[in-house]
Each structure stands twice: as C-alpha cells, then as structure tokens.
Design an enzyme around this catalytic site. Structure first.
Site, PDB file in Angstrom:
ATOM      1  N   ASN A 128       0.779  -1.457  -0.113  1.00 24.42           N
ATOM      2  CA  ASN A 128       0.319  -0.043  -0.225  1.00 24.42           C
ATOM      3  C   ASN A 128       1.261   1.939   0.275  1.00 24.42           C
ATOM      4  O   ASN A 128       0.420   2.449  -0.128  1.00 24.42           O
ATOM      5  CB  ASN A 128      -0.773  -0.088   1.014  1.00 24.42           C
ATOM      6  N   HIS A 144      -8.133  -1.514   5.915  1.00 21.87           N
ATOM      7  CA  HIS A 144      -8.655  -2.289   6.407  1.00 21.87           C
ATOM      8  C   HIS A 144      -8.833  -3.428   5.532  1.00 21.87           C
ATOM      9  O   HIS A 144     -10.237  -2.933   4.871  1.00 21.87           O
ATOM     10  CB  HIS A 144      -9.069  -2.614   7.760  1.00 21.87           C
TER      11      HIS A 144
HETATM   12  C1  GRF Z   1      -3.274  -5.044   4.051  1.00 21.77           C
HETATM   13  O1  GRF Z   1      -4.146  -5.539   3.700  1.00 21.77           O
HETATM   14  C2  GRF Z   1      -4.107  -3.776   4.639  1.00 21.77           C
HETATM   15  O2  GRF Z   1      -5.465  -3.708   4.644  1.00 21.77           O
HETATM   16  C3  GRF Z   1      -3.350  -4.518   6.816  1.00 21.77           C
HETATM   17  O3  GRF Z   1      -2.626  -5.318   6.334  1.00 21.77           O
HETATM   18  C4  GRF Z   1      -2.318  -5.133   4.890  1.00 21.77           C
HETATM   19  C5  GRF Z   1      -0.931  -5.265   4.795  1.00 21.77           C
HETATM   20  O4  GRF Z   1      -0.178  -5.173   3.205  1.00 21.77           O
HETATM   21  N1  GRF Z   1      -3.621  -3.231   7.356  1.00 21.77           N
HETATM   22  P1  GRF Z   1       0.931  -4.149   2.738  1.00 21.77           P
HETATM   23  O5  GRF Z   1       2.213  -4.102   3.782  1.00 21.77           O
HETATM   24  O6  GRF Z   1       0.735  -2.887   2.567  1.00 21.77           O
HETATM   25  O7  GRF Z   1       1.320  -4.658   1.064  1.00 21.77           O
END
Ligand code: GRF
Length: 238
Positions: free
Chosen positions: A23, A124
């Site tokens: 993300n 989330h």
């Molecule tokens: C994502 O699914 C986010 O929604 C959750 O943890 C995961 C993190 O993924 N809180 P990344 O580290 O961004 O790949």
C-alpha cells in the site's frame, strides 16, 4: 540521498507499516516525488527492521525510520510514553499533514492519535465494523471472513481513534468472496482494491474534498468516486 525541493504548500504524508508495504508502494507510485508536487510521501515509519517497506522507501529516497528495539518491548506505561514521544518527534520534524497506517500492526499511543485526530487514517482489508479489532489483521481477517460464510468482503479506510479498526469510516468498497477462495486468493483480490482506494482517499484529503467534521463524521465536498467502475469491471465475475 537526493532531497526533493518542496514548497510549503505541499501536503506531506507519513506512512506507518509493519510488513510488505505494497500500500505504501501504491502511494509512492501515485504521488511521484517532484518539485512542486501537491502530495509528497515524505516519511516511512517501520515498526520493525528488515521489512520490505523499508527497501521500497530507500529506493525512492524517502526517509525511513524504524521504531527502536527498546520501544517494541512488552507494554509498560513508560514504554508507551517513549513510543509516543518517538512517533511525535518523527512526525513533527517531517511536518506531516497526514499519517497513514498501512499494514501497521501496533496500536498507536493515544496521545499521538489525539494529536493527529482527523489527520490519521487506517486501511483495513474488510468491511468494518465487521471483521476488525485486535487480532484481526492480515490473513486472520480473510480467514474470519471465509469462516463466516460472508459472500462479500471489501476494503475500509477510516480515521483512526484509540481502538483498533474503529474510527469514522471515510470510504469502503465491496469485494466479492468466491466459492473456491482461500485466504490468499481473497487477500489478493482485496489488496487490488486497497491499492486503488488508498491513493484516492489521500488525494481527497489533500485537496480538502473530505475532512472530519465537528460532529465526528467525515464531510464530503465532492461526490464520492462518481463514475468509478474499477471494481465492478475488474473483479467479481466467476
Ligand atoms: C493490507 O491488507 C492492509 O489492509 C492491512 O495489512 C495489509 C498490508 O499490506 N492493514 P501491505 O504491507 O501494504 O502490502
């Protein structure tokens, strides 16, 4: 490390992460660093060393700091105060306008949450208020969704308050659960939407298209994603 010149009206964003940081990467890709850019992803705070998110920051010349070892130890009042001081000092010296929790597995100390009330968001991987709260993170969320028999999951972005996964909801998007899904396949479908929706919300906050109202509810000044059809076109059909 090359520092990018930033005018004072740049909207600065810090991302807090504990793992892969995909993300975080989606934000880096959407908001390329350049002089005069409206949004600058200025800082990564990692909750532990050695995570992929740190490599992603370094490869884009974004400052990356790691929560010091002594602050990760079992919870004691003094430790929480030190953790809050560490976070506040980093966020304040980077002069950030927004804090994004993107896969950050620690509860942010209340003092920091209060300081950044309305300026701290979390993503989330489910439709809150279902399938959230302490212990429901990563694959645990998708396992719980599958176990429940829910036919729809999704993504939620919300302002952060002092509890895990609570706080006023800014944006949600549904993601279908397929009959043959396992936690991994569901997570991948959800993550695709996360990478789309998170930059959208950051953009909306940066432009003032949405803000937290005094009544504690998000107030939109523009229609929410009018005309967007990404999810319906790209996922959900067997
Ligand atoms: C994502 O699914 C986010 O929604 C959750 O943890 C995961 C993190 O993924 N809180 P990344 O580290 O961004 O790949």
């Amino acid at each position: 490390m090359t520092q990018v010149e930033r005018p004072s009206d740049t909207y600065r964003v810090a991302v807090l992460a504990s793992g892969s940081g995909s993300n975080f990467q989606a934000l880096l890709d959407r908001f390329e660093r350049a002089a005069g850019a409206t949004v600058d992803i200025s800082l990564l705070i990692a909750s532990r060393p050695g995570i992929r998110a740190i490599e992603r920051a370094e490869s884009r010349n974004v400052r990356a700091v790691v929560l010091p070892d002594e602050l990760r130890l079992p919870v004691r009042e003094a430790r929480i105060a030190d953790e809050a001081a560490f976070l506040r000092s980093e966020l304040e010296s980077a002069e950030v306008d927004l804090v994004v929790l993107a896969g950050y597995l620690r509860l942010v100390p209340s003092e920091v949450v209060r300081t950044y009330w309305g300026r701290m968001i979390n993503i989330h991987p489910a439709l809150l208020p279902a399938f959230g709260g302490e212990g429901l993170y990563g694959h645990h969320v998708h396992e719980a969704v599958l176990e429940s028999g829910a036919r729809v999951s999704g993504v939620t972005v919300h302002f952060v308050d002092e509890e895990y996964d609570r706080g006023p909801i800014i944006a949600q998007w549904p993601v279908p659960v397929k009959r043959d899904d396992d936690p991994r396949s569901l997570a991948a479908r959800v993550l695709e939407v996360e990478h789309w929706i998170l930059p959208k919300v950051v953009e909306a906050l940066a432009h003032g298209w949405v803000e937290l109202g005094e009544d504690g509810r998000p107030r939109w000044r523009r229609p929410w994603f009018a005309g967007e059809r990404f999810v319906l076109e790209s996922v959900g059909r067997d």
